[in-house]
Motif scaffolding. Structure first.
Motif, mmCIF file in Angstrom:
data_model
loop_
_atom_site.group_PDB
_atom_site.id
_atom_site.type_symbol
_atom_site.label_atom_id
_atom_site.label_comp_id
_atom_site.label_asym_id
_atom_site.label_seq_id
_atom_site.Cartn_x
_atom_site.Cartn_y
_atom_site.Cartn_z
ATOM 1 N N UNK A 176 0.915 -1.265 -0.001
ATOM 2 C CA UNK A 176 0.069 -0.119 0.033
ATOM 3 C C UNK A 176 0.767 1.160 0.110
ATOM 4 N N UNK A 177 1.942 1.269 0.865
ATOM 5 C CA UNK A 177 3.093 2.396 0.614
ATOM 6 C C UNK A 177 3.394 2.524 -0.656
ATOM 7 N N UNK A 229 4.641 -1.950 11.437
ATOM 8 C CA UNK A 229 3.376 -1.557 10.991
ATOM 9 C C UNK A 229 2.120 -2.523 11.006
ATOM 10 N N UNK A 230 2.613 -3.646 11.593
ATOM 11 C CA UNK A 230 1.591 -4.964 11.478
ATOM 12 C C UNK A 230 0.540 -4.467 13.008
ATOM 13 N N UNK A 231 -0.576 -3.769 12.684
ATOM 14 C CA UNK A 231 -1.410 -3.429 13.775
ATOM 15 C C UNK A 231 -2.743 -3.437 13.234
ATOM 16 N N UNK A 232 -3.465 -3.499 14.287
ATOM 17 C CA UNK A 232 -5.163 -3.418 14.200
ATOM 18 C C UNK A 232 -5.454 -2.264 13.446
ATOM 19 N N UNK A 275 -1.089 5.912 10.031
ATOM 20 C CA UNK A 275 -1.118 5.024 11.195
ATOM 21 C C UNK A 275 -0.092 3.954 11.498
ATOM 22 N N UNK A 276 -0.010 3.320 10.388
ATOM 23 C CA UNK A 276 1.023 2.167 10.330
ATOM 24 C C UNK A 276 2.517 2.495 10.202
ATOM 25 N N UNK A 277 2.805 3.564 9.520
ATOM 26 C CA UNK A 277 4.142 3.761 9.307
ATOM 27 C C UNK A 277 4.716 5.354 9.880
ATOM 28 N N UNK A 300 5.418 8.583 3.505
ATOM 29 C CA UNK A 300 5.446 8.590 2.011
ATOM 30 C C UNK A 300 6.494 9.605 1.432
ATOM 31 N N UNK A 301 6.672 10.421 2.251
ATOM 32 C CA UNK A 301 7.592 11.448 1.828
ATOM 33 C C UNK A 301 9.096 11.176 2.176
ATOM 34 N N UNK A 302 9.271 10.597 3.049
ATOM 35 C CA UNK A 302 10.757 10.208 3.489
ATOM 36 C C UNK A 302 10.655 8.710 3.500
#
Length: 484
Positions: A337-338, A427-430, A461-463, A468-470
């Motif tokens: 997704x990223x 990043x593996x979260x609910x 929320x995940x990362x 996205x920018x960095x």
């Protein structure tokens, strides 16, 4: 009684012993790695014939043509095996060491004693006799960045620019604009260069000679000058249909082996379209087991080999097709997704694809049902299986090549998407099921696939807010990205 003569003899003996001891000490005290300097290269040109086939060639005619024009010319036939049938009078430079020969016999420096060397393809004639001299003068008068002079051997040469990216494992050819220096040529050519430059290359005579030389030259910033007024007559060989077929088979195998040795997995811009080397369904992937989310190629300053990225895209599109045909709700997950948000494609250094699915939809898909009890190979050769690392599914490119798409089963609980097992990745979260109601579509890997709505917020929320920018490598604690 005094004996002056005895005294003199004793003194002379002692002096000789002292001198002998000093000489022995001097020899033993020289650094072990120091070698005597190589002999000075003499004026002249050595011709090397590497591009020929032992089973059908014109080496006798080539040898006769060049020696008739230049009787003192040294011609070396570079080969792993002796030409068959044997050709008398040829100077053979064996490429691979042989146990009965000294190692020096296989070093170019011990066989080439001239300042210049010409790489000549089979079937070429030296006519007129001064063609090599014209090339030598052109190299002498060229700017210092030009290290190779090329003259056509048959058809007209086209001047090309060559960009070699070790990070992306790619060599890309483009047509040179007027006034620009060539980095390579297309078409059969005679190449003239300084012998010391040839000695400097780690793969000086690997086939195909031209492209191998040009790739190594591009990495060193060497330019190529095309001598348009000089063309060597050439008869293409092999001439028979059977010989051509055998040569084509050998050409493909040798080119693939050489490109892999050069760490090139994709060649673009040449006639015939893109050329891929590695990661077919019949071969293993180009890297081993990934430790700490950090593939081995990242430590070498490289990103994912393009052939692996291609195989991942093919696997993804196949999985999406199967899921959509079975009405399984799916979406891009995690790093995939990223990648969609940042590149509209896979992250260039990623090594798998992540997809989320609804747990309750597994029964809708025959492939997923078949994978629950072990593994299933579908009609296109993709392998569906339950992963041994946890409660999720994996689809491999083939039984041999384990590039894969991971399918993560989620289910809602009190409006929150959760799973029965987690990997421990940060990043593996609910997350809220509202991100999936409704799903949206995003361009990704050459297709349009399903993804969470408001995906930018989900990625934060995940990362983290600046993910996205960095860009950053998967595990910065092990390896941080150098953004120079």
């Amino acid at each position: 009684m005094r004996c002056p003569l005895c005294h003199v003899l004793i003194a002379a003996t002692l002096l000789c012993n002292v001198l002998l001891l000093y000489y022995t000490w001097h020899l033993n005290s020289r650094p072990a790695g120091r070698q005597s300097p190589s002999p000075t290269l003499s004026p002249g040109i050595t011709v090397i014939v590497r591009e020929f086939r032992t089973f059908e060639h014109g080496l006798a005619d080539l040898n006769h043509s060049f020696l008739r024009a230049r009787p003192n010319l040294r011609i070396l036939i570079a080969s792993e095996a002796l030409p068959y049938p044997p050709v008398p009078g040829l100077n053979i430079l064996r490429i691979h060491p042989s146990p009965e020969q000294p190692v020096s016999a296989f070093r170019l420096e011990s066989q080439i004693h001239t300042r210049l060397v010409a790489l000549v393809p089979d079937g070429t004639s030296l006519n007129p006799p001064d063609l090599l001299d014209k090339m030598a003068r052109a190299l002498r008068d060229a700017p210092s960045a030009v290290r190779i002079v090329a003259a056509g051997a048959g058809p007209v040469l086209q001047c090309l620019h060559l960009n070699v990216s070790l990070r992306t494992w790619t060599a890309e050819y483009t047509v040179v604009s007027a006034g620009e220096t060539c980095g390579a040529v297309s078409g059969s050519a005679v190449l003239l260069m300084r012998s010391r430059d040839l000695f400097d290359l780690p793969f000086p005579l690997a086939r195909p000679v031209q492209s191998t030389i040009f790739i190594q030259a591009a990495l060193r910033g060497w330019g190529v000058k095309v001598l348009k007024e000089a063309t060597f007559p050439r008869t293409p060989l092999p001439a028979t249909d059977h010989g051509k077929w055998k040569a084509e088979q050998a050409d493909r195998a040798e080119e693939a082996a050489t490109m892999r040795a050069l760490n090139i997995r994709l060649v673009r811009g040449l006639e015939g379209g893109d050329r891929w080397y590695g990661c077919s369904k019949e071969t293993q992937r180009c890297f081993g087991t990934v430790v700490g989310e950090t593939p081995e190629y990242l430590y070498e300053g490289r990103w994912t080999p393009p052939c692996c990225l291609r195989a991942l895209r093919i696997t993804l599109l196949h999985v999406v097709k199967v899921l959509e045909a079975s009405n399984v709700r799916y979406w891009l997950e995690g790093g995939s997704l990223l990648g969609a948000a940042r590149h509209k494609d896979l992250i260039p250094w990623d090594y798998d694809v992540d997809i989320g699915i609804y747990l309750e939809d597994i029964t809708l898909c025959p492939e997923l049902r078949g994978a629950q009890g072990g593994s299933l190979v579908d009609s296109d050769g993709f392998v569906w299986e339950r992963a041994v690392e946890g409660d999720f599914f994996r689809v491999q490119y083939s039984q041999t090549n384990h590039l894969h798409v991971d399918l993560w089963p989620f289910y809602p609980r009190d409006g929150v998407m959760t799973r029965d097992s987690w990997t421990g990745h940060p990043q593996d979260i609910e997350f809220s099921e509202s991100f999936l109601q409704p799903l949206q579509t995003l361009p990704f890997a050459g297709a349009v696939v399903q993804a969470p709505n408001n995906h930018v917020e989900l990625l934060k929320l995940k990362f983290g807010d600046r993910a996205i920018e960095e860009p950053q490598y998967p595990n910065p604690a092990l390896l941080k990205m150098n953004r120079r």
